[in-house]
Design a protein around this motif. Structure first.
Motif, PDB file in Angstrom:
ATOM      1  N   VAL A 200       0.687  -1.302   0.015  1.00 49.93           N
ATOM      2  CA  VAL A 200       0.129  -0.017  -0.105  1.00 49.93           C
ATOM      3  C   VAL A 200       1.043   1.220   0.053  1.00 49.93           C
ATOM      4  N   VAL A 201       0.605   2.060  -0.956  1.00 46.27           N
ATOM      5  CA  VAL A 201       1.612   3.348  -1.095  1.00 46.27           C
ATOM      6  C   VAL A 201       0.798   4.598  -0.737  1.00 46.27           C
ATOM      7  N   ASN A 202      -0.808   4.324  -1.059  1.00 50.04           N
ATOM      8  CA  ASN A 202      -1.434   5.500  -0.813  1.00 50.04           C
ATOM      9  C   ASN A 202      -2.906   5.137  -0.558  1.00 50.04           C
ATOM     10  N   THR A 203      -3.656   6.095   0.113  1.00 47.02           N
ATOM     11  CA  THR A 203      -5.235   5.824   0.020  1.00 47.02           C
ATOM     12  C   THR A 203      -5.703   7.055  -0.461  1.00 47.02           C
ATOM     13  N   ILE A 204      -6.551   7.323  -1.138  1.00 45.52           N
ATOM     14  CA  ILE A 204      -7.271   8.380  -1.675  1.00 45.52           C
ATOM     15  C   ILE A 204      -8.815   8.377  -1.692  1.00 45.52           C
ATOM     16  N   VAL A 205      -9.519   9.506  -1.427  1.00 52.43           N
ATOM     17  CA  VAL A 205     -10.931   9.448  -1.599  1.00 52.43           C
ATOM     18  C   VAL A 205     -11.316  10.114  -2.904  1.00 52.43           C
TER      19      VAL A 205
ATOM     20  N   PRO B  41      -6.580  -1.178   5.226  1.00 49.79           N
ATOM     21  CA  PRO B  41      -5.092  -0.818   4.855  1.00 49.79           C
ATOM     22  C   PRO B  41      -4.374   0.468   5.557  1.00 49.79           C
ATOM     23  N   GLY B  42      -3.363   0.394   5.283  1.00 51.55           N
ATOM     24  CA  GLY B  42      -2.422   1.232   5.864  1.00 51.55           C
ATOM     25  C   GLY B  42      -0.982   1.422   5.055  1.00 51.55           C
ATOM     26  N   LYS B  43      -0.553   2.685   5.097  1.00 52.08           N
ATOM     27  CA  LYS B  43       0.696   2.860   4.443  1.00 52.08           C
ATOM     28  C   LYS B  43       1.599   1.799   4.831  1.00 52.08           C
TER      29      LYS B  43
END
Length: 101
Positions: free
Chosen positions: A12-17, A44-46
């Motif tokens: 996981v490198v990023n999460t976005i909305v 998920p987490g970075k």
């Protein structure tokens, strides 16, 4: 708006909305997974690892001696945390929980 997780090489490198339309217009759209909290084991987490086989996000391993629990997909210490109201820190050298004083 939907939460999406960007996963590259199972990390996981990023999460976005964003909207699905926004993701569809990205050049790297194939790296995004739609986050449906009922779909995955663990949020998920970075720097978490994504395992498609397990359908889980696995946090980074905190210590070399810890093992992955194949039910919860969390890391377990080799010695159970004492069942008290005190706070403890894991001591990797002694393989024991030290009282946090």
């Amino acid at each position: 708006m939907i939460k999406f997780i960007k996963v590259v090489n199972n990390r996981v490198v990023n999460t976005i909305v964003a909207t699905q339309e926004h993701i569809n217009n990205l050049d790297d759209r194939d790296f995004y997974i739609k986050d449906d909290i009922t779909q995955f084991k663990n949020s998920p987490g970075k720097n978490y690892t994504y395992s498609a086989i397990r359908n889980a996000f696995i946090p980074p391993k905190p210590y070399n001696s810890w093992t992955l629990n194949e039910t919860t997909y969390q890391w377990d210490a080799p010695v159970a945390l004492p069942d008290t109201e005190n706070r403890y820190n894991w001591n990797e050298d002694t393989q024991q929980w030290d009282l946090n004083e």
